[in-house]
Scaffold this active site. Sequence first.
Site, PDB file in Angstrom:
ATOM      1  N   GLU A 177       0.832  -1.214   0.000  1.00 53.23           N
ATOM      2  CA  GLU A 177       0.000   0.000   0.000  1.00 53.23           C
ATOM      3  C   GLU A 177       0.864   1.261   0.000  1.00 53.23           C
ATOM      4  OE1 GLU A 177      -3.118  -0.032  -0.482  1.00 53.23           O
ATOM      5  OE2 GLU A 177      -3.852  -1.988   0.176  1.00 53.23           O
ATOM      6  N   ARG A 181       0.365   3.822  -3.103  1.00 50.29           N
ATOM      7  CA  ARG A 181      -0.303   5.080  -2.751  1.00 50.29           C
ATOM      8  C   ARG A 181       0.703   6.213  -2.577  1.00 50.29           C
ATOM      9  NH1 ARG A 181      -5.851   3.569   0.454  1.00 50.29           N
ATOM     10  NH2 ARG A 181      -5.774   1.344   0.065  1.00 50.29           N
ATOM     11  N   ASP A 313      -4.281  -9.340  -8.453  1.00 49.36           N
ATOM     12  CA  ASP A 313      -4.583  -8.339  -9.484  1.00 49.36           C
ATOM     13  C   ASP A 313      -3.422  -7.551 -10.091  1.00 49.36           C
ATOM     14  OD1 ASP A 313      -4.371  -7.054  -7.001  1.00 49.36           O
ATOM     15  OD2 ASP A 313      -6.467  -6.483  -6.894  1.00 49.36           O
ATOM     16  N   GLU A 482     -12.622  -0.100  -9.881  1.00 46.74           N
ATOM     17  CA  GLU A 482     -12.211  -0.946 -11.019  1.00 46.74           C
ATOM     18  C   GLU A 482     -13.193  -0.950 -12.190  1.00 46.74           C
ATOM     19  OE1 GLU A 482     -12.176  -1.975  -7.818  1.00 46.74           O
ATOM     20  OE2 GLU A 482     -10.026  -1.850  -7.452  1.00 46.74           O
ATOM     21  N   THR A 573      -1.467   1.162 -10.323  1.00 49.30           N
ATOM     22  CA  THR A 573      -2.698   0.502  -9.879  1.00 49.30           C
ATOM     23  C   THR A 573      -3.498   1.367  -8.911  1.00 49.30           C
ATOM     24  OG1 THR A 573      -3.617  -1.601  -9.112  1.00 49.30           O
ATOM     25  CG2 THR A 573      -1.673  -0.777  -7.954  1.00 49.30           C
TER      26      THR A 573
END
Length: 585
Positions: A177, A181, A313, A482, A573
């Site tokens: 993360e 991010r 993913d 998504e 992503t």
Amino acid sequence: MLPMRRRLYIAFAATACSMLWMLVWRPEIVGFPKIRADWWPRQDTYIWRTVGQHYPLTSFRPLPTGKPKRLPAVQANFPPETAEGRETRLQRQGAIKDAFLRCWRTYKEHAWLHDEVTPISAQPKDNFGAWGATLVDSLDTLWIMGLRDEFNTAVDAVYNNITFANTTSTDPISVFETSIRFLGGLLSAYDLSGDRRLLSKARDVGDMLYKAFDTPSRLPVPKWDFHAAARGDKQSDPAQLLLAELGSHAMEFTRLSLLTNDPKYYETVARITDLLSETQMNTKVPGLWPTKVGITADTLDSGDEYTLGAEADSTFEYMAKMMALLGGQQPEYETMYSRSMDSAARHLFYRPLLPGNNGDILVSGTVRVNGHGTPKLETSAQHLSCFAGGMLALGGRLTANTTHIELAKKLTHGCIALYKAVPLGIMPEACRLTACPDDSTSCDWNAHQPETQTGTETIEARDNLPPGFTDMHARYYILRPEAIESVFVLYRVTADAALLDRGWEMWMAIDRATRTERGTNSAILDVHPGQGETPPPMSDSMESFWLSETLKYFYLLFSEPGVVSLDEWVLNTEAHPFRRLVPGR
Ligand SMILES: *[C@@H]1O[C@H](CO)[C@@H](O)[C@H](O)[C@H]1NC(C)=O
Ligand SMILES: *[C@@H]1O[C@H](CO)[C@@H](O)[C@H](O)[C@H]1NC(C)=O
Ligand SMILES: *[C@@H]1O[C@H](CO)[C@@H](O)[C@H](O)[C@H]1NC(C)=O
């Protein structure tokens, strides 16, 4: 009076001195956003550059700074816009920007410098290291929406008031993360604005994360003990990783190496790429890696679940995106992309039996391999898997494979259909469906009713599910991006104007169900609460990806197609655009 020549010398020397001063200390003033960070005086007291490595890298491959290839165009040629079309588009875009501003201002007023604001109670929340996740994640959205004053205020705050040298958080840090991010957010805001303070912070995050890879295997500790690492403790290898935690640093670390000219970040992810490449065709479902992976080539295929959804993913997503980022310079990414999509098309994609469509849609499910090694498709659907349509649209263009564009359309329309199949207009986090029979070309709902009724009727009666659903095992919607992500990418790739209306319908459903009295948006606990319970129950949560991804994709769908063109940018992503390497730049 000095002689003319002397005066010229002095004027020249003064100019040279001030140029040099600016070049070194304020390069952004003289328009030098591209000066490499290694020319910049180093802050050598920064803890993550002084703490040292127990298992240092000893060799570094060269950075992929050679000649990028001229890859096929990603974006379609858009026909000229009608006056009416433009008016509708701008109205919609304005509505998205208003929603962004309502959420941003609530964060600014009630949770500034904290990770999140709770959208109903307006309390600060620190769950991502207490480094201002929402602030960092929103930077590039502020820039793209043209909110320059807000952007400048935000950059000042990131630069002056956030340090990655320490954390007040005692929880383990999610390396994944933090990478997508914080590092992704800072790199993107730098790529867009050229403000060097952002690159300097990105490097701080990169050097912090680099320490999480200081293990014997040089693979990351997924849930990382910041304080033990800062004390200089040795770190052991992770027992197991989620696939997404293994492969999802590729874009961020590569871009950081390219911008700083420091090869250590790139070397770190290139080794992971080698491991993925070596093992891809030797798994129980060749072409796909399992969601849970071992840390050596021999043990990597230790899991038994294969999906493009949760826990996997972005490792799949990054194959085509690395191709875009590097201008096709590392051919293994194209190979891995094509192999994984061949396998996904064969094993994961299925035609769902849903009312109101004739089999022209696909959903990406999950394969489980039993003790005998036989793969079995579970006809489930996850919101997280809905990025697949966008991935195949991008990858299909880059590899000039029209089959992938067809798959992209069917998968994107599969998610659109799942939104529509729920009366609230939003698909749940995870559910189960029925697949159309293999031996039939028709997916006609009415024609198949007799076969499926007995199976579904009892479940429907118990859970009061919408037609077509056999189970809804995770009923929540947490403001995820998504589905609109794929609608946006497919729109840029095909110029199909109907997608604008589909996106707007999604927006209206999402905003209606999630808008709080305060004007913010909140995650909801149940997309199908049943009669008498509307509006749906809310969980008072707004993750930073709502501002970073969901609202950005909606906004870009209603922007002119040249805004963040996919021929110049590739989004990580977390929807942070990085500048692509293209020939002639
Ligand atoms: C942010 O940093 C600036 C400059 O150091 C300081 O003046 C200001 O008080 C800080 N703001 C907060 C909220 O900590
Ligand atoms: C980090 O902050 C804690 C208190 O929040 C303090 O005890 C610790 O010494 C600090 N560590 C570093 C490396 O600055
Ligand atoms: C396009 O993709 C499909 C499905 O992955 C594959 O079977 C086919 O060989 C690809 N075509 C080309 C020209 O690469």
